[in-house]
Design a protein around this motif. Sequence first.
Motif, PDB file in Angstrom:
ATOM      1  N   VAL A  64       0.847  -1.194   0.000  1.00 45.08           N
ATOM      2  CA  VAL A  64       0.000   0.000   0.000  1.00 45.08           C
ATOM      3  C   VAL A  64       0.881   1.242   0.000  1.00 45.08           C
ATOM      4  CG1 VAL A  64      -1.867  -1.151   1.270  1.00 45.08           C
ATOM      5  CG2 VAL A  64      -0.153   0.185   2.523  1.00 45.08           C
ATOM      6  N   ALA A  65       0.268   2.364  -0.377  1.00 39.75           N
ATOM      7  CA  ALA A  65       0.864   3.686  -0.222  1.00 39.75           C
ATOM      8  C   ALA A  65      -0.230   4.613   0.279  1.00 39.75           C
ATOM      9  CB  ALA A  65       1.428   4.204  -1.547  1.00 39.75           C
ATOM     10  N   PRO A  66       0.132   5.621   1.094  1.00 41.29           N
ATOM     11  CA  PRO A  66      -0.891   6.551   1.579  1.00 41.29           C
ATOM     12  C   PRO A  66      -1.467   7.384   0.444  1.00 41.29           C
ATOM     13  CG  PRO A  66       1.313   7.304   2.174  1.00 41.29           C
ATOM     14  CD  PRO A  66       1.477   5.936   1.603  1.00 41.29           C
ATOM     15  N   VAL A  67      -2.695   7.836   0.628  1.00 40.08           N
ATOM     16  CA  VAL A  67      -3.342   8.738  -0.331  1.00 40.08           C
ATOM     17  C   VAL A  67      -3.238  10.152   0.224  1.00 40.08           C
ATOM     18  CG1 VAL A  67      -5.494   9.338  -1.487  1.00 40.08           C
ATOM     19  CG2 VAL A  67      -4.904   6.925  -1.124  1.00 40.08           C
ATOM     20  N   ALA A  73      -6.831   6.593   4.232  1.00 42.35           N
ATOM     21  CA  ALA A  73      -7.037   5.906   2.961  1.00 42.35           C
ATOM     22  C   ALA A  73      -5.698   5.476   2.368  1.00 42.35           C
ATOM     23  CB  ALA A  73      -7.777   6.810   1.977  1.00 42.35           C
ATOM     24  N   TRP A  74      -5.747   4.389   1.601  1.00 46.07           N
ATOM     25  CA  TRP A  74      -4.551   3.829   0.975  1.00 46.07           C
ATOM     26  C   TRP A  74      -4.855   3.500  -0.482  1.00 46.07           C
ATOM     27  CZ3 TRP A  74      -0.588   3.673   4.485  1.00 46.07           C
ATOM     28  CH2 TRP A  74      -0.942   3.682   5.843  1.00 46.07           C
ATOM     29  N   ILE A  75      -3.824   3.527  -1.307  1.00 46.30           N
ATOM     30  CA  ILE A  75      -3.925   2.900  -2.613  1.00 46.30           C
ATOM     31  C   ILE A  75      -3.196   1.572  -2.485  1.00 46.30           C
ATOM     32  CG2 ILE A  75      -1.868   4.112  -3.514  1.00 46.30           C
ATOM     33  CD1 ILE A  75      -3.291   4.017  -6.291  1.00 46.30           C
ATOM     34  N   ALA A  76      -3.804   0.520  -2.996  1.00 44.55           N
ATOM     35  CA  ALA A  76      -3.318  -0.828  -2.716  1.00 44.55           C
ATOM     36  C   ALA A  76      -3.107  -1.630  -3.989  1.00 44.55           C
ATOM     37  CB  ALA A  76      -4.318  -1.560  -1.816  1.00 44.55           C
ATOM     38  N   ALA A  77      -1.994  -2.370  -4.014  1.00 48.71           N
ATOM     39  CA  ALA A  77      -1.791  -3.422  -5.001  1.00 48.71           C
ATOM     40  C   ALA A  77      -2.381  -4.676  -4.374  1.00 48.71           C
ATOM     41  CB  ALA A  77      -0.315  -3.595  -5.294  1.00 48.71           C
ATOM     42  N   ALA A  78      -3.554  -5.073  -4.841  1.00 46.47           N
ATOM     43  CA  ALA A  78      -4.305  -6.134  -4.162  1.00 46.47           C
ATOM     44  C   ALA A  78      -4.971  -7.039  -5.189  1.00 46.47           C
ATOM     45  CB  ALA A  78      -5.364  -5.528  -3.245  1.00 46.47           C
ATOM     46  N   GLY A  79      -5.078  -8.302  -4.848  1.00 48.59           N
ATOM     47  CA  GLY A  79      -5.756  -9.217  -5.752  1.00 48.59           C
ATOM     48  C   GLY A  79      -5.172  -9.143  -7.146  1.00 48.59           C
ATOM     49  N   THR A  80      -6.020  -8.847  -8.109  1.00 46.97           N
ATOM     50  CA  THR A  80      -5.590  -8.796  -9.505  1.00 46.97           C
ATOM     51  C   THR A  80      -5.428  -7.362 -10.023  1.00 46.97           C
ATOM     52  OG1 THR A  80      -7.911  -8.990 -10.170  1.00 46.97           O
ATOM     53  CG2 THR A  80      -6.613 -11.028 -10.092  1.00 46.97           C
ATOM     54  N   GLY A  81      -5.410  -6.380  -9.110  1.00 45.10           N
ATOM     55  CA  GLY A  81      -5.307  -5.016  -9.618  1.00 45.10           C
ATOM     56  C   GLY A  81      -4.978  -3.978  -8.571  1.00 45.10           C
ATOM     57  N   LEU A  85      -8.337   1.731  -0.753  1.00 39.09           N
ATOM     58  CA  LEU A  85      -8.718   1.044   0.468  1.00 39.09           C
ATOM     59  C   LEU A  85      -9.053   2.091   1.522  1.00 39.09           C
ATOM     60  CD1 LEU A  85      -8.906  -1.476   2.332  1.00 39.09           C
ATOM     61  CD2 LEU A  85      -6.419  -1.311   2.612  1.00 39.09           C
ATOM     62  N   THR A  86     -10.296   2.091   1.997  1.00 38.15           N
ATOM     63  CA  THR A  86     -10.731   3.073   2.978  1.00 38.15           C
ATOM     64  C   THR A  86     -10.547   2.543   4.398  1.00 38.15           C
ATOM     65  OG1 THR A  86     -13.013   2.253   2.871  1.00 38.15           O
ATOM     66  CG2 THR A  86     -12.400   4.044   1.362  1.00 38.15           C
ATOM     67  N   LEU A  91     -12.998  -1.738  -0.547  1.00 38.31           N
ATOM     68  CA  LEU A  91     -12.150  -1.582  -1.722  1.00 38.31           C
ATOM     69  C   LEU A  91     -12.922  -0.940  -2.856  1.00 38.31           C
ATOM     70  CD1 LEU A  91     -10.229  -4.998  -1.973  1.00 38.31           C
ATOM     71  CD2 LEU A  91      -9.277  -2.787  -1.320  1.00 38.31           C
ATOM     72  N   GLU A  92     -12.318   0.072  -3.464  1.00 41.58           N
ATOM     73  CA  GLU A  92     -12.862   0.677  -4.681  1.00 41.58           C
ATOM     74  C   GLU A  92     -11.851   0.436  -5.787  1.00 41.58           C
ATOM     75  OE1 GLU A  92     -13.810   5.082  -6.583  1.00 41.58           O
ATOM     76  OE2 GLU A  92     -13.610   4.866  -4.407  1.00 41.58           O
TER      77      GLU A  92
END
Length: 295
Positions: A64-67, A73-81, A85-86, A91-92
Amino acid sequence: MTTTAASVAVLVDGGYELAEGGRWVDGRYVYVDILSGRLFELHDGTGLAAPRQLAALDVPLGAVAPVAGRPDAWIAAAGTGIALLTADGALEWLDRPEDRTPVPSRMNDGVADPAGRFWAGSMAYDGTHGAGSLYRTDPDGTVVRVLDGLTIANGPAFTADGTTMYLADTAAGTILRCRVDPVSGDLSGGPDTFARLGDEDGSPDGMTVDDEDCLWVAMWGAGTVRRYHPDGRLLHTLTVPAPHPTSVCLRPDDNSLFVTTARYGVTNPTAASGAVLGIPVPVRGAAACSWRGGR
């Protein structure tokens, strides 16, 4: 010069299967347990405080990286994309490009650059050669495939000016160096090979750049962390008491190195496998950069 494990402290003996993605964010150490999809924070770098779980996803969580402007909130490398992340764990999805690959794959390590973009790599679950890619998520939320033909894309790490990115292809035993246009995020020409590792050296995993522009690399399978000069010279090898170190993080306010490790693939794991380790070092790093997007 080699430092032995005598100066290494086990800060968190969590028994994590695949701890990874350690970053310094807003005065705390943040890391993931990839396969269980969990995100943790550790406020006390001395190890006196227990880690707190921030999120638990139903998909693997690579990093993750902070937004920017959104503390929870985070931006995440998760699952398939790539997803936002709130604080409540929702997950959005911005895009799921690995849904469109020929073999089952997942996202892996990722980091934001000084210009506010988020970069993350991928890999096939079965390690299919050449199935991994590197993606860039721009502030407008667009996800772009930047490189393909990788096998296990790992440890994107940037210099402070954002013009140089290091990228490990773990399975290939190579560390690539890419020139990045700080305005557009485009790569200038093809990646150069910064270092090529032999089987006896281990495999390059998570990476970070210190305040002297030197590159630190966790060496999976070797139980070591390496420090390289920008010209490619190996300056230092540090031995840790776990065979699979996975990520490295240098505190910006203290001369401390945090190393995550894995229990995955370890026949006789100890307290240092699947843990967070702390090691005194003579240099410092930088706090994690934020993704400057959001909706």
